[in-house]
Design an enzyme around this catalytic site. Structure first.
Site, short mmCIF file in Angstrom:
data_model
loop_
_atom_site.label_atom_id
_atom_site.label_comp_id
_atom_site.label_asym_id
_atom_site.label_seq_id
_atom_site.Cartn_x
_atom_site.Cartn_y
_atom_site.Cartn_z
N ASP A 336 -25.67 -38.33 -65.34
CA ASP A 336 -25.23 -39.45 -66.16
C ASP A 336 -24.19 -40.23 -65.36
O ASP A 336 -23.50 -39.66 -64.51
CB ASP A 336 -24.63 -38.92 -67.46
CG ASP A 336 -24.13 -40.02 -68.36
OD1 ASP A 336 -24.83 -41.04 -68.48
OD2 ASP A 336 -23.04 -39.86 -68.95
N ASP A 641 -22.16 -36.01 -70.53
CA ASP A 641 -21.01 -35.75 -71.39
C ASP A 641 -21.21 -36.21 -72.83
O ASP A 641 -20.39 -35.92 -73.68
CB ASP A 641 -19.75 -36.43 -70.82
CG ASP A 641 -19.89 -37.95 -70.72
OD1 ASP A 641 -21.01 -38.46 -70.92
OD2 ASP A 641 -18.88 -38.61 -70.43
N ASP A 645 -26.95 -37.05 -74.00
CA ASP A 645 -27.36 -36.22 -72.87
C ASP A 645 -27.82 -34.81 -73.30
O ASP A 645 -28.44 -34.10 -72.51
CB ASP A 645 -26.20 -36.04 -71.88
CG ASP A 645 -25.72 -37.37 -71.33
OD1 ASP A 645 -26.57 -38.20 -71.00
OD2 ASP A 645 -24.49 -37.56 -71.24
#
Length: 924
Positions: A336, A641, A645
């Site tokens: 990410d 985070d 995700d």
């Protein structure tokens, strides 16, 4: 009044419909639902919370630890020895099995608690309007059709269709990964818009960063966007780590081999009639015990646990033991962007004025940083136009910086916080500036007019309007521009438009800042006053820049043959700019969420392998990308985070969550949590994972020949009709005492030189390569020769069977000790000063095994258990000479065989997929 159905909540595209449509469909109005109707809807739709999942209890979790083929064989052996009355054998075998199960039970993480973490994100309280009255209710009592009032700091309790928004901004990073708060409005958007572009909706679990708003509840509980992700998470199957998969295959083949050999011996011995069935059966049991490396599960657990401790010192928390080894085989890391490769803290990276460009160093909200012009650091206070721009940014904002040093954070809008940090680098104090020139009136930012304006009066009778907003909007509102000498000249729109386009093309969020001097008597700020006659001071380019340590970590991972792929919910331009600064392999090709939707699975698998930047992605996209990479054979790690995700974190071979700013949902769905939110820790984790795998392989190469030598000795004795050189209970002593203690030291071995310059091992690579199989076969034969040779020699010299067996057992243990020095370096010489001195754990283990072996040989009470006899000094020296001879033979083999067989290594990494030298990697 009819109740809206669940089908409406799930299938209606509320973002493409008007507020009036929402009111009509949900049978409600701006004055809210009557209490009686709200109660009926609560009974129909249920509480606004996610359903509780079914979980296995502790008994099931404990029993699951016995689900292993090798454990089944050991349990069968224990049951058989118990039936035959060999209780010592039974006790030792059961102790091994139970201890292994307890360790596994204690280490097993609560993976499914990710759902509970998402449930906690639902707002505990909500302000609603019912019967035209404001009410504060528990979040779980909110129902479809309720009117919810939003204020700064509120957490949105359910999915809302907004019908009123004044300067409303929502922080949606938890769902979309976008670091900047999203401006919200009431106008419908196209039906095909992705989650991040649905500006007329407020999603459950997101936070109100600024402004006020009202919305009608269109979905609650499991029907919200947050609930949909929760449902995805429940449906995602966790993967098995490469080591676990390989150990399972290894255990099955070893079990089949042991049972086949045992059955052949039992049938052959019975047919020949050389042995009675009872003694032959016990011999087969002894063979099974000898062939199974009982200590391997314990060594596996301890080796992984040492890796866990190593990672804990590097701020990485390993929640599931096999995960640490799995990192060593990772070939792709899907990361990410927001909060992982970046700090999720906006930073002003560049300032453009009428005549100059300035770069600012430093990241996030930390106070450090300098102002550069032409690459050289300058004193910004000497630049009048810079000071004017900084003062304008302070006064035309409402955010506040709180905390000290690296713990500073923004209360309010993230971009306004970045402007305050910029002003600090230029030398201004936000508190002092606001005190010297207090705000009198303001026009809040709104998506319709795309600017914010504030009116200020200082204590000397001066007044001014300060404006910030979209560059194209402010350029149209300005008549002139400020020069470096504080003079004003007519506006050059082409210059500013070109600079704004350049900044946006570099992935920056661009704001224009302007000022207007007005008469001191003006006390009210109107649109007419704010929209005309402004002086453009400059443009600021903001971004959430990559961490410096992340850039280094990406380079180290690529040098190790690991492909880094960035998957973000942010815009394509921003994603491409960050990817270039990170040094990713392919930054020209950006695949967006809409592109992914248009691809079939086969095409996506091909594009996923060649593309490194993915933008405007949803949780479904991230999950599909991870599955596509896995389908192509990639061992995939996923970092993240946010709640968005969590499904991909769970599906990946190894999920890595950020511990500091990461959501609980992400942490609970992952195997590893980075306490420092530092991508660089992943590179250290990969190094540790590779070291763990190397050490496990050494332990297996150590244990298998020991067990193989024991087994081969028993088979030869049966085939030749001779007395067994070692009894089954003596084999258990060797396997569970000396073998385990010595093999355990290999868990402490340091990383081999160049470990981060070799490519990842292939996911399908067997645990036992051709070279390893050769080494196991050779050493097994040498061990068998030593055991049988010393046993036969002792008997030839007149020793009793008991004394000869004691000599054979000691010979086996001495060979183990000398073989330990050889196995530390499978492909390089061990007869070096470093190789012979060994590490501290090895020296301690040898001392312990030697002491235990003296106890085994000379203690009277041990004779009762193991039928041993004391040895003379001469016999002891003869035993020692066998170990020396073994080491010399193996050193000779290292020089000859690798050139003939090869070492089973993979070829070097391909150019472009990480062939650079890793930072800090030595060539030794």
């Amino acid at each position: 009044m009819p109740q809206p159905s669940r089908t409406f909540q799930n299938n209606l595209k509320w973002h493409s419909r008007t507020p009036e449509d929402a009111f009509n469909t949900l049978e409600t109005s701006g004055s809210g639902l009557p209490d009686a109707e709200a109660d009926r809807r609560l009974a129909d739709h249920g509480p606004n919370r996610l359903p509780e999942p079914k979980r296995d209890g502790p008994v099931i979790r404990f029993l699951r630890q016995f689900h292993n083929v090798l454990i089944y064989v050991l349990l069968a052996a224990a049951a058989t020895t118990a039936v035959l009355g060999h209780w010592i054998d039974t006790g030792v075998i059961l102790a091994v099995v139970v201890v292994n199960a307890i360790i596994g039970f204690l280490q097993e993480g609560n993976a499914e608690s990710a759902l509970a973490a998402i449930r906690k994100m639902l707002a505990p309280r909500a302000t609603v309007i019912r019967d035209s009255q404001h009410r504060t209710l528990p979040g779980e009592e909110v129902v479809p059709g309720d009117i919810v009032v939003l204020e700064p700091g509120d957490r949105v309790p359910a999915d809302l269709r907004l019908f009123s928004a004044r300067g409303l901004k929502l922080q949606e990073a938890v769902l979309t990964g976008e670091s900047v708060a999203v401006d919200k409005g009431v106008a419908p958007v196209p039906a095909e818009s992705v989650v991040g572009d649905r500006t007329c909706l407020a999603f459950s679990g997101t936070m109100v960063a600024a402004g006020q708003g009202r919305g009608v509840v269109v979905a609650t509980g499991p029907n919200t966007e947050l609930g949909r992700i929760s449902g995805m998470l429940a449906a995602v199957e966790s993967t098995v780590t490469p080591l676990t998969r390989q150990m399972g295959i290894f255990a099955k083949w070893l079990t089949v081999f042991i049972l086949a050999v045992g059955a052949a011996i039992l049938i052959g011995g019975t047919l020949t009639g050389d042995h009675d069935f009872a003694s032959l059966f016990m011999t087969v049991i002894g063979l099974s015990v000898a062939a199974i490396p009982e200590g391997l599960p314990a060594i596996l657990t301890v080796t992984l646990a040492i890796g866990v401790q190593t990672m804990a010192r590097r701020n990485a928390i390993v929640r599931r033991l096999p995960a640490i080894e799995a990192l060593g085989s990772v070939s792709v890391i899907c990361s990410d962007k927001t909060g992982t490769l970046t700090k999720n803290e906006m930073t002003v990276a560049e300032i453009v004025t009428a005549e100059n460009r300035f770069a600012l160093t430093g990241t996030g909200y930390a106070p450090g940083g300098a102002v550069l012009m032409g690459g050289e650091e300058i004193d910004p206070k000497g630049q009048t136009h810079l000071v004017t721009l900084a003062r304008s940014a302070i006064l035309c904002s409402e955010a506040v910086l709180a905390g000290e040093g690296d713990d500073r954070h923004v209360i309010g809008d993230a971009m306004e916080g970045a402007l305050l940090v910029m002003a600090g680098k230029i030398g201004l104090d936000p508190t002092g500036e606001r005190r010297a020139c207090p705000q009198t009136d303001a026009i809040p930012f709104d998506a319709r007019h795309r600017f914010m304006a504030t009116l200020h009066h200082d204590h000397e009778g001066h007044a001014a309007v300060y404006v910030k907003g979209a560059p194209e909007r402010l350029i149209a509102m300005c008549v002139d521009q400020q020069r470096a000498d504080d003079s004003r000249v007519p506006l050059d729109p082409a210059h500013w438009e070109a600079e704004a386009e350049r900044l946006a093309g570099g992935g920056h969020r661009v704001l224009a800042i302007a000022v207007k001097r007005i008469p001191a008597g003006v006390q009210d700020l109107t649109f007419d006053e704010a929209e005309d006659g402004l002086t453009l001071v400059g443009l600021v380019g903001l971004m959430d820049p990559p961490r410096d340590e992340a850039i280094e970590a990406v380079a180290e991972c690529q040098a190790a043959g690991i492909r880094i792929k960035m998957i973000t919910g942010d815009h394509a331009g921003t994603a491409r700019a960050i990817a270039r600064r990170l040094g990713l392999t392919n930054t020209d090709d950006v695949l967006q969420g809409t592109d992914i939707d248009a691809l079939d699975d086969a095409t996506l698998r091909q594009r996923a392998m060649t593309t490194d930047v993915f933008a405007r992605t949803s949780p479904e996209h991230k999950l599909r990308l991870v599955e596509a990479l896995q389908a192509e054979g990639a061992v995939t790690a996923m970092t993240g985070d946010g709640v968005n995700d969590a499904p991909a974190l769970k599906r990946a071979d190894i999920g890595i969550a950020m511990g500091g700013k990461g959501t609980e949902a992400a942490k609970e769905a992952s195997e590893i949590v980075l306490a420092d939110d530092n991508f660089a820790t992943i590179a250290a984790a990969v190094r540790t994972g590779r070291t763990v795998y190397d050490n496990l392989k050494k332990a297996i190469v150590f244990l298998l020949p020991v067990n193989g030598g024991e087994s081969l000795s028993l088979i030869l004795a049966i085939m030749l009709g001779l007395t067994l050189p070692i009894s089954p209970v003596q084999i258990l002593w060797v396997n569970m005492v000396s073998s385990v203690v010595l093999a355990m030291t290999l868990a402490f071995e340091r990383a081999e030189p160049g470990i981060m310059r070799r490519p990842p091992r292939a996911p399908g690579a067997p645990l036992l390569s051709g070279f390893v199989l050769w080494r196991v076969t050779l050493v097994s034969a040498l061990f068998s020769l030593g055991i049988f040779g010393k046993f036969a020699l002792a008997q030839a010299q007149g020793a009793s069977v008991e004394e000869a067996r004691t000599i054979a057992v000691n010979t086996l243990v001495v060979m183990e000790i000398f073989y330990l020095f050889s196995v530390r370096y499978l492909h390089s010489p061990s007869l070096t000063l470093r190789g012979l001195v060994g590490t501290r754990p090895i020296l301690i283990a040898i001392a312990a095994v030697t002491a235990l072996q003296f106890l085994f040989t000379y203690a009277p009470f041990m004779e009762a258990f193991f039928d041993t006899r004391p040895l003379s000094l001469l016999e002891g020296l003869q035993v020692l000479s066998v170990g020396v001879a073994l080491l010399l033979v193996l050193e000779l083999e290292k020089r000859i065989v690798p050139a003939l067989i090869g070492r089973g290594r993979r070829p070097a990494a391909k150019p472009g997929v990480g062939t650079r030298k890793a930072p800090g990697e030595s060539r030794g």
